[in-house]
Scaffold this active site. Structure first.
Site, PDB file in Angstrom:
ATOM      1  N   SER A 121       0.829  -1.210   0.000  1.00  0.00           N
ATOM      2  CA  SER A 121       0.000   0.000   0.000  1.00  0.00           C
ATOM      3  C   SER A 121       0.861   1.256   0.000  1.00  0.00           C
ATOM      4  CB  SER A 121      -0.915   0.034   1.234  1.00  0.00           C
ATOM      5  OG  SER A 121      -1.793  -1.063   1.222  1.00  0.00           O
TER       6      SER A 121
HETATM    7  N1  SAM Z   1      -1.140  -4.673   4.036  1.00  0.00           N
HETATM    8  C1  SAM Z   1      -0.365  -4.974   2.847  1.00  0.00           C
HETATM    9  C2  SAM Z   1       1.045  -4.469   2.922  1.00  0.00           C
HETATM   10  O1  SAM Z   1       1.405  -3.860   3.930  1.00  0.00           O
HETATM   11  O2  SAM Z   1       1.782  -4.745   1.982  1.00  0.00           O
HETATM   12  C3  SAM Z   1      -1.025  -4.494   1.575  1.00  0.00           C
HETATM   13  C4  SAM Z   1      -2.197  -5.303   1.273  1.00  0.00           C
HETATM   14  S1  SAM Z   1      -2.658  -5.425  -0.411  1.00  0.00           S
HETATM   15  C5  SAM Z   1      -3.192  -3.812  -0.779  1.00  0.00           C
HETATM   16  C6  SAM Z   1      -4.171  -6.372  -0.157  1.00  0.00           C
HETATM   17  C7  SAM Z   1      -3.915  -7.801   0.257  1.00  0.00           C
HETATM   18  O3  SAM Z   1      -5.159  -8.361   0.682  1.00  0.00           O
HETATM   19  C8  SAM Z   1      -3.392  -8.671  -0.865  1.00  0.00           C
HETATM   20  O4  SAM Z   1      -2.199  -9.284  -0.472  1.00  0.00           O
HETATM   21  C9  SAM Z   1      -4.507  -9.707  -1.062  1.00  0.00           C
HETATM   22  O5  SAM Z   1      -4.032 -10.988  -1.455  1.00  0.00           O
HETATM   23  C10 SAM Z   1      -5.138  -9.723   0.309  1.00  0.00           C
HETATM   24  N2  SAM Z   1      -6.524 -10.229   0.392  1.00  0.00           N
HETATM   25  C11 SAM Z   1      -7.539 -10.066  -0.483  1.00  0.00           C
HETATM   26  N3  SAM Z   1      -8.651 -10.688  -0.020  1.00  0.00           N
HETATM   27  C12 SAM Z   1      -8.309 -11.260   1.164  1.00  0.00           C
HETATM   28  C13 SAM Z   1      -9.015 -12.039   2.120  1.00  0.00           C
HETATM   29  N4  SAM Z   1     -10.307 -12.395   1.967  1.00  0.00           N
HETATM   30  N5  SAM Z   1      -8.353 -12.464   3.225  1.00  0.00           N
HETATM   31  C14 SAM Z   1      -7.039 -12.134   3.418  1.00  0.00           C
HETATM   32  N6  SAM Z   1      -6.323 -11.399   2.537  1.00  0.00           N
HETATM   33  C15 SAM Z   1      -6.951 -10.966   1.425  1.00  0.00           C
END
Ligand code: SAM
Length: 228
Positions: free
Chosen positions: A77
């Protein structure tokens, strides 16, 4: 500190030297100018090395205020987004925090710097495994979970704070149920393109909701998220 970036090919040893620390301090100034006020959050941004999540060839991007691809169609992010969500969580040392969407693990490191006990869940197996093996090498030790975070982690509930780092179509009931009384949930909710940031506080069983700016996250998948 010499580390390899695990997320992208062509890894080379990465150091955290005065140059990177200087770039982080510049980033902190940018975040302050954009409205982040909480010094504890800004100090955490000044402390956590973000460049170790980047390939060496992409180092110049690490301390720009931008989201960036980490593979698997996902992103680390934007620093402003990380700082904004973290500030809204009002983290106190010892808070039990659930993060949904581990991704690179950068957000989890920021929460740990604030003294939280962090439970982080990721739906993508490869990202889960990468973060789980990499973060401890940096000295950051959240509890890692693999699975659908749209359902929370019922076995570990309740949580003082919950942060969702992917865009949700609705506020999942499971997350409200797993929020402790007095707790705060920060979640972007909207369509696949843009989402409004919500801060939901549970007070004596009642929900008090505040709405902030629009953001653009990758979709929250799973049972209470979007279908692929
Ligand atoms: N917090 C992260 C970082 O510091 O790098 C950035 C997160 S990224 C914008 C969103 C993440 O949410 C992705 O890695 C994606 O695979 C995950 N994601 C999507 N749906 C999800 C779910 N139902 N449960 C857990 N993770 C999920």
């Amino acid at each position: 500190m010499a580390k390899k970036c695990p997320f992208l090919p062509k890894n080379e040893m990465l150091e955290d030297n005065y140059k990177q620390r200087g770039l982080r301090n510049k980033l902190v100034k940018i975040l302050r100018n954009k409205g982040i006020k909480d010094d504890r959050v800004l100090n955490a941004v000044a402390k956590v090395p973000r460049h170790v999540f980047f390939d060496n060839a992409l180092l110049e991007h690490a301390y720009q205020d931008k989201a960036f691809p980490i593979g698997e169609g996902q992103t680390i992010s934007q620093p402003y987004t990380v700082a904004f969500q973290t500030e809204k969580l009002e983290i106190k040392p010892g808070d039990k925090v659930l993060e949904i969407g581990t991704g690179s693990g950068y957000q989890a490191c920021i929460l740990l710097e604030l003294g939280a006990k962090v439970y982080t869940i990721e739906y993508n197996k490869k990202l889960f495994e990468t973060a789980k093996s990499f973060l401890p090498k940096l000295g950051y030790k959240p509890y890692f979970f693999y699975g659908d975070g749209s359902k929370g982690i019922p076995a570990k509930a309740p949580f003082d704070k919950i942060i969702v780092t992917a865009g949700a179509p609705v506020v999942p009931d499971a997350l409200i149920n797993q929020l402790a009384d007095g707790g705060i949930l920060v979640i972007p909710v909207g369509n696949r393109e843009k989402q409004v940031m919500l801060k939901i506080r549970k007070k004596n069983g009642q929900l008090v909701k505040e709405e902030f700016d629009y953001f653009s996250f990758v979709p929250l998948l799973g049972e209470q998220g979007w279908n692929k």
